[in-house]
Design a protein around this motif. Structure first.
Motif, short mmCIF file in Angstrom:
data_model
loop_
_atom_site.label_atom_id
_atom_site.label_comp_id
_atom_site.label_asym_id
_atom_site.label_seq_id
_atom_site.Cartn_x
_atom_site.Cartn_y
_atom_site.Cartn_z
N GLU A 80 0.84 -1.21 0.00
CA GLU A 80 0.00 0.00 0.00
C GLU A 80 0.87 1.26 0.00
OE1 GLU A 80 -3.53 2.09 2.68
OE2 GLU A 80 -2.75 0.11 3.20
N LYS A 81 1.95 1.23 0.81
CA LYS A 81 2.85 2.39 0.85
C LYS A 81 3.53 2.60 -0.50
CE LYS A 81 3.98 2.37 5.79
NZ LYS A 81 5.06 2.20 6.79
N GLN A 82 4.00 1.50 -1.11
CA GLN A 82 4.66 1.60 -2.41
C GLN A 82 3.70 2.13 -3.47
OE1 GLN A 82 6.12 -2.39 -2.97
NE2 GLN A 82 8.07 -1.96 -1.97
N GLU A 83 2.47 1.61 -3.45
CA GLU A 83 1.48 2.08 -4.42
C GLU A 83 1.14 3.54 -4.17
OE1 GLU A 83 -1.75 -0.61 -4.04
OE2 GLU A 83 -0.81 -2.20 -5.24
N SER A 84 1.07 3.93 -2.89
CA SER A 84 0.78 5.32 -2.55
C SER A 84 1.89 6.25 -3.03
CB SER A 84 0.59 5.45 -1.04
OG SER A 84 0.39 6.81 -0.68
N GLN A 85 3.14 5.83 -2.81
CA GLN A 85 4.27 6.64 -3.26
C GLN A 85 4.31 6.72 -4.79
OE1 GLN A 85 7.64 4.76 -1.45
NE2 GLN A 85 7.24 5.59 0.58
N LYS A 86 4.03 5.59 -5.44
CA LYS A 86 4.02 5.58 -6.91
C LYS A 86 2.93 6.50 -7.44
CE LYS A 86 3.54 2.47 -10.87
NZ LYS A 86 3.29 1.07 -11.29
N LEU A 87 1.74 6.41 -6.81
CA LEU A 87 0.62 7.25 -7.24
C LEU A 87 0.94 8.72 -7.01
CD1 LEU A 87 -2.27 7.50 -8.26
CD2 LEU A 87 -3.07 7.21 -5.90
N LYS A 88 1.55 9.02 -5.88
CA LYS A 88 1.92 10.40 -5.57
C LYS A 88 2.92 10.93 -6.60
CE LYS A 88 3.70 13.31 -1.83
NZ LYS A 88 4.22 13.31 -0.44
N ALA A 89 3.91 10.09 -6.95
CA ALA A 89 4.91 10.49 -7.94
C ALA A 89 4.26 10.72 -9.30
CB ALA A 89 6.00 9.43 -8.05
N GLU A 90 3.30 9.85 -9.67
CA GLU A 90 2.62 10.01 -10.96
C GLU A 90 1.78 11.29 -10.98
OE1 GLU A 90 0.38 6.44 -11.36
OE2 GLU A 90 2.10 5.22 -12.02
#
Length: 216
Positions: A80-90
């Protein structure tokens, strides 16, 4: 590994305590693990030992299930953290790309404004330099007015100038009237030529500006 050792110990205990005997010794009732010599009877303990095995197995199964749940929860949290960081970066990249033309336009507008302000100040300095030649300014006035000015503008204003070509950079000389300790004298200005680092980028294309001034 801990659970495996526990099960091995449990099975060992089961084999040791599989049977028990109730015996009569000297008129007293005693319990022992080996058959009675005299009167007595065998007590079946398989059911109790089987229950111990079942309980031990269930405990191990429950511990393994809890451990598996904790691992899954940890994995889900990390994912969830990785997906959140990826989404934030996108999202940040999308916002940046969408705003890039606007930011470039604003930067270009700011650069133009700085260049126009600089050119207006240079024009004012040129006019003030003409006044100095008539009213006899001090050396500090020449320092301020000539700094960053184009060589061609200095030549157009002072007239009495010459250039010395050197390997390390050209030197520019002009003769001007100067007020020194209340007296008027003809001073010699020695100026270095180049491109000042502090001027706006849009005017740096015009080379041979005054970078330093010395008065003799």
């Amino acid at each position: 590994m801990k659970n495996l050792i526990f099960l091995m110990c449990l099975f060992t205990m089961t084999s040791v305590y599989a049977d028990a005997f109730k015996c009569s010794v000297n008129g007293k009732v005693v319990f022992q693990e080996f058959p009675c010599v005299g009167a007595g009877e065998k007590i079946q303990t398989e059911k109790r030992d089987q229950q111990r095995q079942d309980d031990g197995y269930e405990n191990v199964k429950r511990e393994n299930a809890e451990y598996a749940r904790s691992l899954k929860a940890e994995y889900d949290n990390l994912k969830e953290k990785q997906e959140s960081q990826k989404l934030k970066a996108e999202i940040n990249a999308k916002i940046y790309n969408e705003n890039l033309p606007k930011m470039r336009a604003e930067q270009e507008k700011a650069d133009i404004a700085k260049a126009e302000k600089f050119e207006l100040q240079q024009k004012a300095n040129k006019d003030a330099l003409k006044t100095c030649l008539e009213t006899k300014c001090s050396s500090s006035s020449y320092y301020v007015l000539l700094k960053d000015m184009l060589k061609i503008d200095v030549e157009d204003t002072i007239k009495n100038c010459s250039t010395q070509v050197l390997t390390g950079g050209d030197l520019f000389y002009c003769s001007v009237p100067l007020v020194d300790s209340g007296r008027v004298r003809i001073a010699r200005l020695q100026m270095e030529l180049g491109v000042p680092s502090n001027i706006p980028n849009l005017v740096k294309v015009k080379t041979k500006r005054i970078t330093s001034v010395n008065v003799y």
